[in-house]
Design a protein around this motif. Structure first.
Motif, PDB file in Angstrom:
ATOM      1  N   VAL A 154       2.317  28.362   4.489  1.00  0.00           N
ATOM      2  CA  VAL A 154       2.913  27.836   5.720  1.00  0.00           C
ATOM      3  C   VAL A 154       3.825  26.654   5.409  1.00  0.00           C
ATOM      4  O   VAL A 154       4.954  26.563   5.919  1.00  0.00           O
ATOM      5  N   GLU A 155       3.372  25.736   4.572  1.00  0.00           N
ATOM      6  CA  GLU A 155       4.188  24.570   4.226  1.00  0.00           C
ATOM      7  C   GLU A 155       5.466  24.977   3.502  1.00  0.00           C
ATOM      8  O   GLU A 155       6.533  24.391   3.729  1.00  0.00           O
ATOM      9  N   THR A 156       5.371  25.988   2.642  1.00  0.00           N
ATOM     10  CA  THR A 156       6.551  26.449   1.914  1.00  0.00           C
ATOM     11  C   THR A 156       7.588  27.043   2.857  1.00  0.00           C
ATOM     12  O   THR A 156       8.785  26.732   2.759  1.00  0.00           O
ATOM     13  N   VAL A 157       7.144  27.902   3.774  1.00  0.00           N
ATOM     14  CA  VAL A 157       8.088  28.504   4.724  1.00  0.00           C
ATOM     15  C   VAL A 157       8.698  27.432   5.618  1.00  0.00           C
ATOM     16  O   VAL A 157       9.910  27.427   5.878  1.00  0.00           O
ATOM     17  N   ALA A 158       7.870  26.498   6.082  1.00  0.00           N
ATOM     18  CA  ALA A 158       8.374  25.437   6.956  1.00  0.00           C
ATOM     19  C   ALA A 158       9.421  24.589   6.245  1.00  0.00           C
ATOM     20  O   ALA A 158      10.527  24.372   6.757  1.00  0.00           O
ATOM     21  N   GLU A 159       9.088  24.098   5.060  1.00  0.00           N
ATOM     22  CA  GLU A 159      10.011  23.234   4.310  1.00  0.00           C
ATOM     23  C   GLU A 159      11.296  23.964   3.969  1.00  0.00           C
ATOM     24  O   GLU A 159      12.399  23.409   4.069  1.00  0.00           O
ATOM     25  N   ASN A 160      11.184  25.239   3.583  1.00  0.00           N
ATOM     26  CA  ASN A 160      12.352  25.985   3.147  1.00  0.00           C
ATOM     27  C   ASN A 160      13.190  26.532   4.297  1.00  0.00           C
ATOM     28  O   ASN A 160      14.233  27.137   4.052  1.00  0.00           O
ATOM     29  N   THR A 161      12.736  26.320   5.523  1.00  0.00           N
ATOM     30  CA  THR A 161      13.621  26.616   6.649  1.00  0.00           C
ATOM     31  C   THR A 161      14.869  25.746   6.564  1.00  0.00           C
ATOM     32  O   THR A 161      15.962  26.152   6.968  1.00  0.00           O
ATOM     33  N   VAL A 162      14.715  24.566   5.989  1.00  0.00           N
ATOM     34  CA  VAL A 162      15.865  23.690   5.721  1.00  0.00           C
ATOM     35  C   VAL A 162      16.626  24.193   4.504  1.00  0.00           C
ATOM     36  O   VAL A 162      17.814  24.522   4.566  1.00  0.00           O
ATOM     37  N   ASP A 163      15.943  24.278   3.354  1.00  0.00           N
ATOM     38  CA  ASP A 163      16.601  24.561   2.072  1.00  0.00           C
ATOM     39  C   ASP A 163      17.194  25.962   2.001  1.00  0.00           C
ATOM     40  O   ASP A 163      18.232  26.155   1.347  1.00  0.00           O
ATOM     41  N   ALA A 164      16.534  26.928   2.607  1.00  0.00           N
ATOM     42  CA  ALA A 164      16.933  28.320   2.445  1.00  0.00           C
ATOM     43  C   ALA A 164      17.712  28.874   3.632  1.00  0.00           C
ATOM     44  O   ALA A 164      18.070  30.054   3.625  1.00  0.00           O
ATOM     45  N   LEU A 165      17.964  28.050   4.630  1.00  0.00           N
ATOM     46  CA  LEU A 165      18.685  28.550   5.797  1.00  0.00           C
ATOM     47  C   LEU A 165      19.648  27.528   6.371  1.00  0.00           C
ATOM     48  O   LEU A 165      20.876  27.701   6.286  1.00  0.00           O
ATOM     49  N   VAL A 166      19.145  26.460   6.943  1.00  0.00           N
ATOM     50  CA  VAL A 166      19.996  25.565   7.721  1.00  0.00           C
ATOM     51  C   VAL A 166      20.998  24.824   6.830  1.00  0.00           C
ATOM     52  O   VAL A 166      22.197  24.765   7.142  1.00  0.00           O
ATOM     53  N   SER A 167      20.537  24.263   5.730  1.00  0.00           N
ATOM     54  CA  SER A 167      21.443  23.499   4.867  1.00  0.00           C
ATOM     55  C   SER A 167      22.564  24.350   4.280  1.00  0.00           C
ATOM     56  O   SER A 167      23.746  23.990   4.409  1.00  0.00           O
ATOM     57  N   PRO A 168      22.267  25.476   3.602  1.00  0.00           N
ATOM     58  CA  PRO A 168      23.379  26.251   3.044  1.00  0.00           C
ATOM     59  C   PRO A 168      24.342  26.752   4.117  1.00  0.00           C
ATOM     60  O   PRO A 168      25.556  26.803   3.888  1.00  0.00           O
ATOM     61  N   LEU A 169      23.809  27.092   5.297  1.00  0.00           N
ATOM     62  CA  LEU A 169      24.695  27.573   6.356  1.00  0.00           C
ATOM     63  C   LEU A 169      25.594  26.454   6.867  1.00  0.00           C
ATOM     64  O   LEU A 169      26.786  26.672   7.132  1.00  0.00           O
ATOM     65  N   LEU A 170      25.050  25.254   6.998  1.00  0.00           N
ATOM     66  CA  LEU A 170      25.859  24.130   7.458  1.00  0.00           C
ATOM     67  C   LEU A 170      26.979  23.842   6.462  1.00  0.00           C
ATOM     68  O   LEU A 170      28.139  23.632   6.867  1.00  0.00           O
ATOM     69  N   PHE A 171      26.677  23.866   5.169  1.00  0.00           N
ATOM     70  CA  PHE A 171      27.723  23.615   4.179  1.00  0.00           C
ATOM     71  C   PHE A 171      28.731  24.762   4.124  1.00  0.00           C
ATOM     72  O   PHE A 171      29.918  24.538   3.847  1.00  0.00           O
ATOM     73  N   ALA A 172      28.279  25.978   4.398  1.00  0.00           N
ATOM     74  CA  ALA A 172      29.216  27.093   4.478  1.00  0.00           C
ATOM     75  C   ALA A 172      30.182  26.905   5.641  1.00  0.00           C
ATOM     76  O   ALA A 172      31.373  27.226   5.538  1.00  0.00           O
ATOM     77  N   LEU A 173      29.682  26.376   6.756  1.00  0.00           N
ATOM     78  CA  LEU A 173      30.553  26.121   7.904  1.00  0.00           C
ATOM     79  C   LEU A 173      31.542  24.998   7.615  1.00  0.00           C
ATOM     80  O   LEU A 173      32.625  24.948   8.201  1.00  0.00           O
ATOM     81  N   LEU A 174      31.195  24.100   6.712  1.00  0.00           N
ATOM     82  CA  LEU A 174      32.084  22.987   6.365  1.00  0.00           C
ATOM     83  C   LEU A 174      33.115  23.376   5.315  1.00  0.00           C
ATOM     84  O   LEU A 174      34.240  22.860   5.330  1.00  0.00           O
ATOM     85  N   GLY A 175      32.753  24.279   4.406  1.00  0.00           N
ATOM     86  CA  GLY A 175      33.673  24.573   3.304  1.00  0.00           C
ATOM     87  C   GLY A 175      33.511  25.932   2.682  1.00  0.00           C
ATOM     88  O   GLY A 175      33.873  26.114   1.512  1.00  0.00           O
ATOM     89  N   GLY A 176      32.983  26.896   3.410  1.00  0.00           N
ATOM     90  CA  GLY A 176      32.877  28.247   2.896  1.00  0.00           C
ATOM     91  C   GLY A 176      31.915  28.392   1.728  1.00  0.00           C
ATOM     92  O   GLY A 176      31.027  27.561   1.500  1.00  0.00           O
ATOM     93  N   ALA A 177      32.127  29.444   0.944  1.00  0.00           N
ATOM     94  CA  ALA A 177      31.234  29.746  -0.170  1.00  0.00           C
ATOM     95  C   ALA A 177      31.187  28.644  -1.229  1.00  0.00           C
ATOM     96  O   ALA A 177      30.113  28.373  -1.776  1.00  0.00           O
ATOM     97  N   PRO A 178      32.308  27.970  -1.566  1.00  0.00           N
ATOM     98  CA  PRO A 178      32.214  26.915  -2.591  1.00  0.00           C
ATOM     99  C   PRO A 178      31.253  25.792  -2.219  1.00  0.00           C
ATOM    100  O   PRO A 178      30.452  25.364  -3.056  1.00  0.00           O
ATOM    101  N   LEU A 179      31.317  25.305  -0.971  1.00  0.00           N
ATOM    102  CA  LEU A 179      30.405  24.226  -0.587  1.00  0.00           C
ATOM    103  C   LEU A 179      28.970  24.730  -0.439  1.00  0.00           C
ATOM    104  O   LEU A 179      28.022  24.008  -0.736  1.00  0.00           O
ATOM    105  N   ALA A 180      28.807  25.966   0.033  1.00  0.00           N
ATOM    106  CA  ALA A 180      27.461  26.533   0.114  1.00  0.00           C
ATOM    107  C   ALA A 180      26.845  26.629  -1.276  1.00  0.00           C
ATOM    108  O   ALA A 180      25.660  26.341  -1.473  1.00  0.00           O
ATOM    109  N   MET A 181      27.662  27.012  -2.274  1.00  0.00           N
ATOM    110  CA  MET A 181      27.148  27.116  -3.642  1.00  0.00           C
ATOM    111  C   MET A 181      26.893  25.732  -4.230  1.00  0.00           C
ATOM    112  O   MET A 181      25.962  25.551  -5.030  1.00  0.00           O
ATOM    113  N   LEU A 182      27.709  24.745  -3.857  1.00  0.00           N
ATOM    114  CA  LEU A 182      27.444  23.372  -4.300  1.00  0.00           C
ATOM    115  C   LEU A 182      26.081  22.921  -3.793  1.00  0.00           C
ATOM    116  O   LEU A 182      25.294  22.327  -4.540  1.00  0.00           O
ATOM    117  N   TYR A 183      25.792  23.219  -2.518  1.00  0.00           N
ATOM    118  CA  TYR A 183      24.472  22.844  -1.995  1.00  0.00           C
ATOM    119  C   TYR A 183      23.364  23.568  -2.753  1.00  0.00           C
ATOM    120  O   TYR A 183      22.351  22.960  -3.126  1.00  0.00           O
TER     121      TYR A 183
END
Length: 326
Positions: A154-183
């Motif tokens: 449960v803790e892993t899924v909860a914590e990774n809701t940030v790392d595996a979903l929200v954060s990479p998507l936010l950086f993709a919205l800011l700069g496409g695939a390059p920024l998503a890959m930087l994150y």
């Protein structure tokens, strides 16, 4: 540089979420995270911080070099790949961008990893559940009981809701695939060298702090979206989720991880945190939530539902914004 408009970035983000829902995390040896991990290990061997173990300032400087070089190579390589694809045809550029953004997201992969723990737990195969818990956490798993195995998942899924979903998507919205890959490179650095132990306290300092900074805003957005998801789903307590964030998130040693974990604890009416074992040494983590019942394997399923609900909110959100800006 390939500059996509906001409309294009929104569609790329929506496409990436859909690709991840359907395809999930590719198991190929060409997965970008595998190559980023290999790059980190090569750079670590090249920099050889063990030679400077008595000079913390030098080791910390080498860690800064590791972080900067990894991020530049990861982002730059992705930019070159998108640029080359776009030069062949714009639609190929779109396809390459959407695909690689999807590889920075891991909603389906996270669900599958959690289910590998859940299924043996409900079938009474505790040793097998412990084995799969060991794939997703860094703590000792050999003596975990059913409750502790469930808590880890449960803790892993909860914590990774940030790392595996929200954060990479936010950086993709800011700069496409390059920024998503930087994150994704920054997150991989943190998972590989961002530890407070004898080997990485100084060498991994920059990597850990970079990951904290990049996740700061996404973690707080995730807390809001988890609360909204709790409001939309049965058996969830949205008001308690929000109160739990306010009451417990700051007690977590990470400036970000406590937000999704406390949100989930409040939404489900369970307690997360407690004693974890690392290399035989107990580590007490803040206890989060007001438990109204014991934590059980089904809470893994409920947490996965929250994860998917957040991904659905993001998908609908980017599509809605696209209709507004187009």
């Amino acid at each position: 540089m390939i500059f996509y408009s906001m409309k294009e970035l929104l569609l790329l983000a929506a496409a990436a979420i859909a690709i991840d829902w359907i395809v999930g995390d590719p198991k190929w040896p060409t997965h970008p995270v595998i190559w980023i991990g290999r790059l980190i290990r090569q750079l670590e061997r090249l920099l050889a911080p063990d030679r400077f173990v008595s000079q913390p300032s030098v080791v910390r400087a080498l860690g800064v070099v590791l972080t900067v070089v990894t991020l530049v190579i990861s982002c730059g390589s992705m930019w070159l790949l998108v640029w080359a694809a776009d030069a062949v045809h714009p639609w190929l550029g779109y396809a390459v961008s959407a695909w690689f953004i999807s590889t920075t997201i891991a909603v389906k992969g996270l669900k599958e990893a959690a289910m590998l723990v859940y299924q043996p737990l409900i079938e009474g195969r505790l040793d097998e559940a412990r084995k799969y818990v060991g794939y997703i956490v860094g703590r000792d798993t050999t003596k975990l009981d059913e409750r502790e195995s469930s808590r880890a998942a449960v803790e892993t899924v909860a914590e990774n809701t940030v790392d595996a979903l929200v954060s990479p998507l936010l950086f993709a919205l800011l700069g496409g695939a390059p920024l998503a890959m930087l994150y994704r490179a920054a997150n991989t650095l943190d998972s590989m060298v961002g530890y407070r132990n004898e080997k990485y306290t100084y060498f991994g300092w920059c990597s850990a702090r970079t990951d904290d900074v990049l996740n700061f805003i996404p973690a707080r957005l995730t807390g809001v979206m988890l609360t909204i998801s709790a409001f939309c789903l049965p058996q969830m307590k949205a008001g308690q989720s929000l109160r739990a964030i306010r009451s417990f998130a700051h007690l977590h040693p990470s400036p970000n991880s406590g937000i999704p974990e406390s949100a989930v604890a409040g939404a489900l009416g369970i307690e997360l945190g407690g004693t974890n074992m690392y290399f035989g040494v107990p580590s007490e983590r803040a206890r989060m939530g007001w438990p109204t019942r014991p934590l059980q394997p089904n809470d893994i399923v409920l947490t996965v539902r929250l994860l998917y609900s957040v991904s659905f909110i993001l998908f609908i959100g980017v599509i809605a914004v696209w209709f507004v800006v187009r």
